[in-house]
Design a protein around this motif. Structure first.
Motif, PDB file in Angstrom:
ATOM      1  N   ASN A  42       0.816  -1.207   0.000  1.00  0.00           N
ATOM      2  CA  ASN A  42       0.000   0.000   0.000  1.00  0.00           C
ATOM      3  C   ASN A  42       0.857   1.267   0.000  1.00  0.00           C
ATOM      4  O   ASN A  42       0.419   2.314   0.448  1.00  0.00           O
ATOM      5  N   LEU A  43       2.084   1.170  -0.524  1.00  0.00           N
ATOM      6  CA  LEU A  43       2.987   2.312  -0.500  1.00  0.00           C
ATOM      7  C   LEU A  43       3.464   2.700  -1.901  1.00  0.00           C
ATOM      8  O   LEU A  43       3.591   1.853  -2.783  1.00  0.00           O
ATOM      9  N   LEU A  44       3.747   3.986  -2.064  1.00  0.00           N
ATOM     10  CA  LEU A  44       4.427   4.521  -3.235  1.00  0.00           C
ATOM     11  C   LEU A  44       5.696   5.198  -2.728  1.00  0.00           C
ATOM     12  O   LEU A  44       5.629   6.083  -1.864  1.00  0.00           O
ATOM     13  N   LEU A  45       6.841   4.793  -3.247  1.00  0.00           N
ATOM     14  CA  LEU A  45       8.102   5.406  -2.833  1.00  0.00           C
ATOM     15  C   LEU A  45       8.216   6.788  -3.461  1.00  0.00           C
ATOM     16  O   LEU A  45       8.062   6.945  -4.676  1.00  0.00           O
ATOM     17  N   ILE A  46       8.492   7.817  -2.632  1.00  0.00           N
ATOM     18  CA  ILE A  46       8.585   9.185  -3.154  1.00  0.00           C
ATOM     19  C   ILE A  46       9.938   9.831  -2.859  1.00  0.00           C
ATOM     20  O   ILE A  46      10.202  10.931  -3.323  1.00  0.00           O
ATOM     21  N   GLY A  47      10.790   9.156  -2.072  1.00  0.00           N
ATOM     22  CA  GLY A  47      12.080   9.760  -1.774  1.00  0.00           C
ATOM     23  C   GLY A  47      13.083   8.747  -1.282  1.00  0.00           C
ATOM     24  O   GLY A  47      12.716   7.754  -0.657  1.00  0.00           O
ATOM     25  N   ARG A  48      14.347   9.007  -1.578  1.00  0.00           N
ATOM     26  CA  ARG A  48      15.426   8.151  -1.099  1.00  0.00           C
ATOM     27  C   ARG A  48      16.600   9.037  -0.705  1.00  0.00           C
ATOM     28  O   ARG A  48      16.955   9.961  -1.453  1.00  0.00           O
ATOM     29  N   GLN A  49      17.156   8.784   0.468  1.00  0.00           N
ATOM     30  CA  GLN A  49      18.205   9.644   1.011  1.00  0.00           C
ATOM     31  C   GLN A  49      17.752  11.105   0.972  1.00  0.00           C
ATOM     32  O   GLN A  49      18.420  11.992   0.422  1.00  0.00           O
ATOM     33  N   VAL A  50      16.590  11.321   1.575  1.00  0.00           N
ATOM     34  CA  VAL A  50      15.960  12.644   1.571  1.00  0.00           C
ATOM     35  C   VAL A  50      16.676  13.551   2.580  1.00  0.00           C
ATOM     36  O   VAL A  50      16.718  13.235   3.778  1.00  0.00           O
ATOM     37  N   PRO A  51      17.237  14.675   2.146  1.00  0.00           N
ATOM     38  CA  PRO A  51      17.933  15.565   3.088  1.00  0.00           C
ATOM     39  C   PRO A  51      16.946  16.290   3.999  1.00  0.00           C
ATOM     40  O   PRO A  51      15.870  16.713   3.569  1.00  0.00           O
ATOM     41  N   THR A  52      17.299  16.413   5.265  1.00  0.00           N
ATOM     42  CA  THR A  52      16.506  17.182   6.214  1.00  0.00           C
ATOM     43  C   THR A  52      17.269  18.463   6.557  1.00  0.00           C
ATOM     44  O   THR A  52      18.475  18.563   6.291  1.00  0.00           O
ATOM     45  N   PRO A  53      16.610  19.436   7.166  1.00  0.00           N
ATOM     46  CA  PRO A  53      17.304  20.685   7.517  1.00  0.00           C
ATOM     47  C   PRO A  53      18.358  20.509   8.599  1.00  0.00           C
ATOM     48  O   PRO A  53      19.096  21.447   8.899  1.00  0.00           O
TER      49      PRO A  53
END
Length: 370
Positions: A42-53
């Motif tokens: 039930n998932l769609l991948l939208i990011g990988r190694q997503v940078p945070t502030p």
């Protein structure tokens, strides 16, 4: 504790296939990035190694069919305190993201990893993935934290269970066992906490309201006819679930005489009715065909498909609950408002303020008397 998985090769006598450590956590991350349904269909991948502030990177970020975000972090070589603290920190940031932020993350993800699809919008990818015509109005109204590991230590289990049980944090852990038998490789999955129980714990901890005697039902309608179809449910009077025990067992919550409100993920609420009986296997659910004969529903004219493919494993059959409809609407007239209750359980007895609000609004929208 998670359920242990073991595999035996059946020769002249059963021989155990031993599990090994997967080559590396990076390989596990790559497997999930290539096919996130290994973790959850039930998932769609939208990011990988997503940078945070804050100078850190979320391993994987996904969105479910209700528009909620799922932070997925691999344990790697960190201590339980480090990895759980990291997850909670990521959650504190993810909760602030609006739909434009999420769309930007998805665009960056495609540009870096799938440049050939860089012009694909989040909405079009979402609609294609979940077979819907538009995204939910509310995006990121809630989020879930998920720890992935090749194995889990007792300390991590205790911390995660404590957060879920005592504070209603939407957090879970899943571990993968890697098996090799000659040239063949196998991967198995086990959850620390039943995913359906996580949703229930979150709702119960947020509020301690008594149940209002109204059942929630999620109906996995498919426009393309490959699975259950809402028009069949309206015509023959049923709700259903299939694909394994996790999806089916909550149908047993539905008691005869109880009132249900039916939600189609990504669309909205489409019906209210009274439970008659069930659940039963699809081929045991009798209806009248166009000639007036009583036949199993699998032999009646259908827009969808209630028969599992022949190559699906045993235990994935469709189960139906008979319903007497009070009022229904077509899928394209589904009712949804910001603040409505929704989760992934096939059926539930919610106790949250959101559920009380949802039912009261639906009574008005469906023009159902108290």
């Amino acid at each position: 504790m998670p359920v242990e998985v073991a595999i035996w090769r059946l020769d002249e006598k059963p021989s155990p296939v031993g599990f090994l450590s997967i080559d590396s956590e990076s390989r596990l991350e790559q497997l999930l990035a290539d096919n996130i349904s290994i973790l959850d269909p039930n998932l769609l991948l939208i990011g990988r190694q997503v940078p945070t502030p804050y100078g850190h990177f979320i391993d994987l970020l996904a969105i479910d069919s209700d528009g909620n975000l799922v932070v997925i972090e691999l344990k790697r070589d960190r201590t339980p305190r480090e990895v759980v603290a990291q997850l909670l920190d990521y959650g504190s940031w993810v909760r602030t993201l609006n739909v434009d932020d999420v769309a930007g993350i998805f665009s960056d993800f495609l540009t870096k990893y799938y440049p050939q699809n860089a012009n694909t919008s989040l909405e079009s990818a979402f609609c294609e993935r979940f077979h819907v015509e538009e995204m939910p109005e509310g995006i990121n109204e809630s989020h879930e934290l998920m720890l992935v590991a090749s194995e889990l230590d007792a300390s991590t289990e205790r911390i995660i269970t404590y957060l879920a049980d005592e504070y209603g944090v939407a957090i879970n852990a899943v571990f993968f066992r890697y098996f090799r038998d000659g040239e063949r490789e196998y991967l198995s999955r086990a959850w620390l906490i039943d995913p359906g129980d996580v949703d229930i714990k979150v709702e119960e901890k947020r509020t301690k309201l008594p149940w209002n005697n109204e059942y929630y039902v999620s109906f996995g309608h498919k426009d393309n006819g490959s699975s259950r179809h809402w028009e069949d449910a309206r015509k023959y009077g049923f709700v259903s679930a299939g694909g394994g025990d996790w999806y089916v067992r909550t149908l047993k919550l539905l008691e005869p005489g109880g009132r249900i409100w039916v939600y189609i993920p990504g669309r909205g609420y489409v019906g209210v009715g009274k439970v008659i009986n069930g659940p039963v296997l699809a081929n045991e659910f009798l209806v009248r065909n166009e000639a007036g004969q009583e036949v199993p529903i699998t032999q009646a004219p259908l827009k969808g498909n209630l028969t599992r493919p022949a190559d699906d494993p045993p235990g994935t059959e469709e189960y139906l609950v008979r319903v007497e409809w009070i009022k229904t609407v077509p899928v394209d007239q589904a009712i949804w408002e910001r603040g409505f209750f929704a989760n992934q359980n096939s059926a539930a007895k919610p106790r949250s303020k959101r559920w009380v609000y949802t039912v009261n609004r639906l009574k008005s929208r469906f023009q159902i008397p108290e």
